[in-house]
Structure formats: C-alpha cells, structure tokens
Design an enzyme around this catalytic site. Structure first.
Site, mmCIF file in Angstrom:
data_model
loop_
_atom_site.group_PDB
_atom_site.id
_atom_site.type_symbol
_atom_site.label_atom_id
_atom_site.label_comp_id
_atom_site.label_asym_id
_atom_site.label_seq_id
_atom_site.Cartn_x
_atom_site.Cartn_y
_atom_site.Cartn_z
ATOM 1 N N GLU A 22 0.840 -1.094 0.018
ATOM 2 C CA GLU A 22 0.056 0.133 -0.002
ATOM 3 C C GLU A 22 0.907 1.218 0.003
ATOM 4 O O GLU A 22 1.874 1.161 0.486
ATOM 5 C CB GLU A 22 -1.080 -0.091 1.325
ATOM 6 C CG GLU A 22 -1.713 -1.069 1.209
ATOM 7 C CD GLU A 22 -2.977 -0.837 2.383
ATOM 8 O OE1 GLU A 22 -4.201 -0.600 1.939
ATOM 9 O OE2 GLU A 22 -2.623 -1.066 3.351
ATOM 10 N N ASP A 23 0.276 2.375 -0.613
ATOM 11 C CA ASP A 23 0.874 3.867 -0.496
ATOM 12 C C ASP A 23 2.387 3.720 -0.677
ATOM 13 O O ASP A 23 3.144 4.199 0.073
ATOM 14 C CB ASP A 23 0.500 4.145 1.015
ATOM 15 C CG ASP A 23 -0.893 4.080 1.287
ATOM 16 O OD1 ASP A 23 -1.657 3.351 0.708
ATOM 17 O OD2 ASP A 23 -1.158 4.715 2.433
ATOM 18 N N CYS A 66 -6.884 3.765 -1.998
ATOM 19 C CA CYS A 66 -7.284 2.486 -2.242
ATOM 20 C C CYS A 66 -8.444 2.025 -2.507
ATOM 21 O O CYS A 66 -8.359 1.138 -3.438
ATOM 22 C CB CYS A 66 -6.717 1.710 -0.659
ATOM 23 S SG CYS A 66 -7.600 2.294 0.616
ATOM 24 N N ASP A 80 -0.625 -0.415 -4.598
ATOM 25 C CA ASP A 80 -2.135 0.039 -4.852
ATOM 26 C C ASP A 80 -2.070 1.569 -5.426
ATOM 27 O O ASP A 80 -3.144 1.843 -5.679
ATOM 28 C CB ASP A 80 -3.056 -0.210 -3.736
ATOM 29 C CG ASP A 80 -2.917 0.438 -2.594
ATOM 30 O OD1 ASP A 80 -2.001 1.183 -2.119
ATOM 31 O OD2 ASP A 80 -3.894 0.192 -1.728
ATOM 32 N N HIS A 81 -1.232 2.424 -4.968
ATOM 33 C CA HIS A 81 -1.214 3.673 -5.648
ATOM 34 C C HIS A 81 0.229 4.248 -5.117
ATOM 35 O O HIS A 81 0.965 3.564 -4.169
ATOM 36 C CB HIS A 81 -2.292 4.412 -5.113
ATOM 37 C CG HIS A 81 -2.657 4.599 -3.519
ATOM 38 N ND1 HIS A 81 -2.145 5.226 -2.801
ATOM 39 C CD2 HIS A 81 -3.582 3.858 -2.803
ATOM 40 C CE1 HIS A 81 -2.222 5.200 -1.407
ATOM 41 N NE2 HIS A 81 -3.526 4.374 -1.684
#
Length: 555
Positions: free
Chosen positions: A46-47, A85, A262-263
């Site tokens: 994530e992130d 997300c 996810d980003h």
C-alpha cells in the site's frame, strides 16, 4: 460466514436430496483434471511509489524485491486509476474504471465524520460486473486472498463468497486439497500504509533521505520519510518469505509472480492526488521462460489491466465489457497510448478531478475551481508532514513550491512535462508552446469520459438511491433447486428436497439479475463455499446442499 446458525447477510437455503441408483455405480467421483496452466501469485503493498533499489532509489533496502526484478521484468510506466485504495481496488478486482461502476467515492462502507453524507452504503455495480477471480474459479483455479479487500460493494467482513475459495488472514494456496490444481493467490501487506509512517524511524537515518521540493526540509518531514523506508525494508522481508515458499514447494518455475502497490506515496500531495507522486507505482513480474530476466518495460499500463492480464495468463476468456487490457499472456492486447485517473470524495471532502497521462505529459482537469487544494480530511491531518505543512502555512513560512498546494482556488486545467518536471510544479496549461499537447490530452479525456460513462457527474446521493431505493439495501432472491431426473425434467422447483432416480442433477436458480450462486455440500458451521458454474450431479445416497445468491452491493 462465521455462524451459519444465525441470520446472515445472504439468504441461506438447505435441502436434503436423496438419489436412488437405477443400477450399481461407483460412488467415488473421478479426480479433477486441470490443463497445464501456470500458478499466479500477487504480492501487493500500500501507499508506495517506486521507492525500491531496483528503481534506482539509493536509500531503499530491498534485496528480495530487487532480486525478483533481476529475475523478471521491471515496469516503469504503471499508474493506478485513483490515488487512494478503495476506488483503486474496486477497479483492480473488476477490471473496470471505478468511475464506470459507481465505486469512485472513498469510502462508501463507513461515514467516519461524514455527518449528513450518503455513506455508509455498499455500491451496486452493473449486474454483469464480476470480480475477475470468479472467472478464474470457473476455469478451475483455486483462488485465495490474504487478506485486504476494500472493494466498495461490500462492507468489511461481508465480501462476496463467490470471489474467493479462501479470504482470510490464513488464506494460502497451500490449503488447496488438490495440489495439482492451479492457483491464483493474493497476499496484501499493509506495513507501508500512510498510518504506519506516523512514528519515529528506527533504522533509516533521516539525514539520508531526499525531501521533495513541495515539502519543507524540517525534522518531522525527514523522520516521516525515513519511517517509510523502515516500512519498505520490513515489506521486503515478507516478500522474501513468499518467494522462498514457492521455492520450497518446487513451484517457482511454474508460478507467475506480480509485485505492485495500490497507489503512490502515502504522504500529503501523494495519496489522494493525481500527480505522479499519487498514481505512479512499481510493478515487477517474474514469469520463468516467458519474461526476460532483468528486462525493463516502458509500456503504459493501468491498474485495471492487472486482472485481465491474469485471465490472459490463465487462458481464461475476458468478458467484452471489461475495460482493462491484457499486457501479457495468450490474449495480449495492443499497448495503451494513455492512462486515466480520477478523484472524487475522500472521506469527508468532495473534490472532483480527472487525469490523462501519456508517456511524457500529465493533464489534470479540476471541476471544483473554488475549492482549495487542501480540503478537510481529518484522517490525513494525523500525518506529521501534514501537521508541519499546516503549521508553516499558518506562519507564512512556506516557499513558492510548497505554497502552490495551499492556493485557495485551482486552475481549470493543469499540464506537466513529467520528464522535465517530475514533481509536477510547473503548470504548462497556459503556455502557447504546449497548446497542441493540451488540446490532444483534453480531447483524449473527453473521449474517455464519454466511452466509459463517467459517473462523476452524478451526485453521490443519487447514485446511492439508484442502488438502494429509499435508502434500503436490496436483497437477493432465494436460491431454488430445480431437478433434472426421470421424475422431474426442470418442470418444477423442489425446495423441500426429495427422492430422485439416478441419473439426477440439480440446477441452482436465483431470480436476482446478475446474481452469482455459491453452494456447499459441507454440513458444518464453517463450510467451503464453491462457485456454482454447472448443474450438480447427485450420487447415490443422501446429499445436503446449501446455497446463497450473491449480487454485489445486495444483502
């Protein structure tokens, strides 16, 4: 399904059915056979922007991920369809833009401080939209998810059981009964999430990190960035565990491994923003024998392409309505010229923007010009970097680059040369020298919004009303049992069970448009739910069949 004796979200139905043989037959089912298709392993985080050693980051300590890149391909132009997300993950799991299926507001499953906002609710995508693992399960793959979902069309803990064979913090491809069955397994790791950057770093020296020009170079900022690198090192260690497991099980050579985020970065002006820092992500793929080790691929790829690519690798057909494009496998498609991104509501704050990106230029269109860049998002405000930015802004101590983000209004259009200006600080939208680029990307966005039926133009309250009339969540119809036996050739429903002569099959039916059906032959409280894809052949003796209808967003 934690307690099958209680009333649960999806209607459960059980029936006792006896099959009487007309002649003596072997009651043992033949073992399933599966085509020679590769296993597929996803490792997601994530992130995180491409802050890895293999992408040239000198601070990152990522030996396992770097080794994976040396054994596979490193992709350099991969972008997510949103910089946060839940909207992204709804697009990943369906292969559809979140703006096309109504999952573009972050997040619909809770209200947080939203007060009179429409949330909480579960979005209701078009009836034909399915999560792509359903297609894999129908094609014979064993599909597991460990453990994050966040798809927007179900609350946490209520994810549709038709998507995964296993969906829990113990889900693992090792749990499949037939070890020859191909698998698609997802492991999601959260240690790089923005909330994990709010503590003191323990290993990374804050003096060693680079501070982007849109942040002040202060101790809290450096410590937060350093903490991110600590978390990335921790992520690398669990990636190593997953890769060693494949090796130990003798499956490394027949497993396609994806690694992705996810980003982009979980820092302010990264997460929740359409700049490079918010949407550009790392992606590494290892496919022994078919992906050249150590290769670098600069094709334009969107996060909605990952699912269709898995279907292509598995030799499973992609539905025509799916908007993602396969970039590997038997059904590889033409490379993209553009990728697109969108932002809408973030928790408490509405602020609609859209982005189009080619290999060099990023175009952003802002729809709420009198809304400041920095809106009220109390969750984000917990970030030490956000606190530092707000403090220095109040004290009028931010320089020009740091102050851009604190403007009280926004331009209608933004245009950045990402090669010359990777931090997206020099807006070229009004520069006559770039008028042709602006015109081209503007038209591309208009065409994309029309073709994909962008639902950003619809008020969220109206979107909820379309899916939940009068604010009430719809419920799927019950599952009915329709026999095909000498006594009943699909003439009537047999919901109370019965006795049938062999050969006998049972069709499962739900009147809810777009519903998938899950069924189980287990009798305990924690059954294995199977995806219904064909009539169930009964074997001599007594069978207990339980089933539930699943429509995304419905009870």
């Amino acid at each position: 399904m934690k307690n099958l004796s209680a009333t649960i979200l999806a209607l459960l139905f059980a029936s006792l059915i006896s099959c009487v043989p007309t002649e003596d037959k072997n009651q043992v089912m033949e073992p399933a056979t599966f085509p020679d298709r590769p296993n597929i392993l996803w490792i997601s985080c994530e992130d995180m922007s491409p802050r890895l050693g293999c992408y040239g980051d000198p601070v990152a300590q990522t030996p396992n991920i770097d080794k994976l890149a040396a054994e596979g391909a490193r992709y350099t132009h991969v972008f997510t369809s949103a910089p946060v997300c839940a909207p992204v993950r709804s697009g990943i799991i369906t292969g559809m833009y979140q703006t096309s299926i109504g999952t573009h507001h972050m997040r619909t499953s809770h209200g947080r401080n939203a007060g009179e906002m429409p949330a909480p609710y579960s979005t209701v995508p078009p009836h034909y939209v399915k999560a792509f693992p359903e297609y894999l399960r129908a094609a014979g793959y064993y599909c597991t998810n460990n453990v994050k979902t966040d798809y927007q069309f179900a609350g946490f803990g209520d994810e549709p059981v038709t998507i995964w064979d296993e969906n829990s913090n113990t889900a693992h491809y090792r749990n499949r009964k037939d070890k020859n069955q191909p698998f698609f397994a997802v492991f999601n790791y959260t240690m790089t999430h923005e909330s994990q950057q709010w503590n003191e770093p323990k290993k990374t020296d804050p003096a060693s990190v680079t501070v982007p020009p849109y942040y002040p170079d202060t101790e809290p900022v450096r410590k937060s960035i350093a903490k991110m690198y600590d978390n990335i090192a921790m992520l690398d260690s669990v990636v190593g565990v997953r890769l060693r497991e494949l090796q130990e099980d003798g499956m490394a050579e027949n497993t396609v491994v994806f690694f992705w985020s996810d980003h982009g970065d979980g820092f302010p002006r990264g997460k929740r923003w359409l700049y490079e820092s918010g949407t550009r992500v790392p992606m590494i793929i290892r496919w022994p024998g078919l992906v050249q080790p150590g290769s670098v691929v600069d094709d334009m790829i969107s996060s909605i392409d990952w699912g269709p690519t898995v279907l292509s690798i598995a030799k499973a057909e992609k539905p025509v309505h799916v908007q993602g494009k396969a970039f590997l496998g038997a059904n590889r498609e033409e490379s993209r010229e553009y990728v697109y991104g969108a932002t809408d509501r973030f928790d408490e704050a509405y602020d609609m923007a859209r982005a189009a990106r080619d290999k060099q230029f990023l175009y952003i269109r802002n729809f709420n010009l009198n809304t400041p860049y920095v809106t009220w998002v109390p969750y984000r405000a917990q970030s030490p970097i956000m606190q530092e930015l707000l403090r220095l802004y109040a004290e009028e101590k931010l320089d020009d680059a740091q102050s851009i983000w604190f403007q009280s209004t926004k331009p209608a259009e933004e245009l950045y040369d990402c090669e010359k200006d990777p931090h997206n600080l020099n807006n070229l939208a009004k520069d006559p020298a770039y008028s042709e680029v602006l015109f081209r990307l503007r038209n591309s966005m208009d065409s994309w919004r029309t073709e994909t039926r962008d639902k950003g133009d619809i008020d969220e309250a109206l979107l909820k009303e379309q899916g939940w009339p009068n604010g009430i969540q719809p419920t799927t119809s019950r599952v009915h049992f329709v026999p095909n036996s000498p006594e009943n050739r699909h003439r009537t429903i047999t919901d109370e069970g019965g006795i049938f002569s062999d050969p006998a099959l049972i069709t499962l039916y739900s009147a809810t448009q777009g519903a998938s059906i899950a069924y189980t032959l287990d009798t305990g409280e924690n059954p294995e739910w199977l995806l219904y894809v064909a009539p169930l052949r009964l074997h001599p003796g007594t069978s207990t069949i339980r089933a539930q209808a699943i429509r995304y967003g419905f009870k």
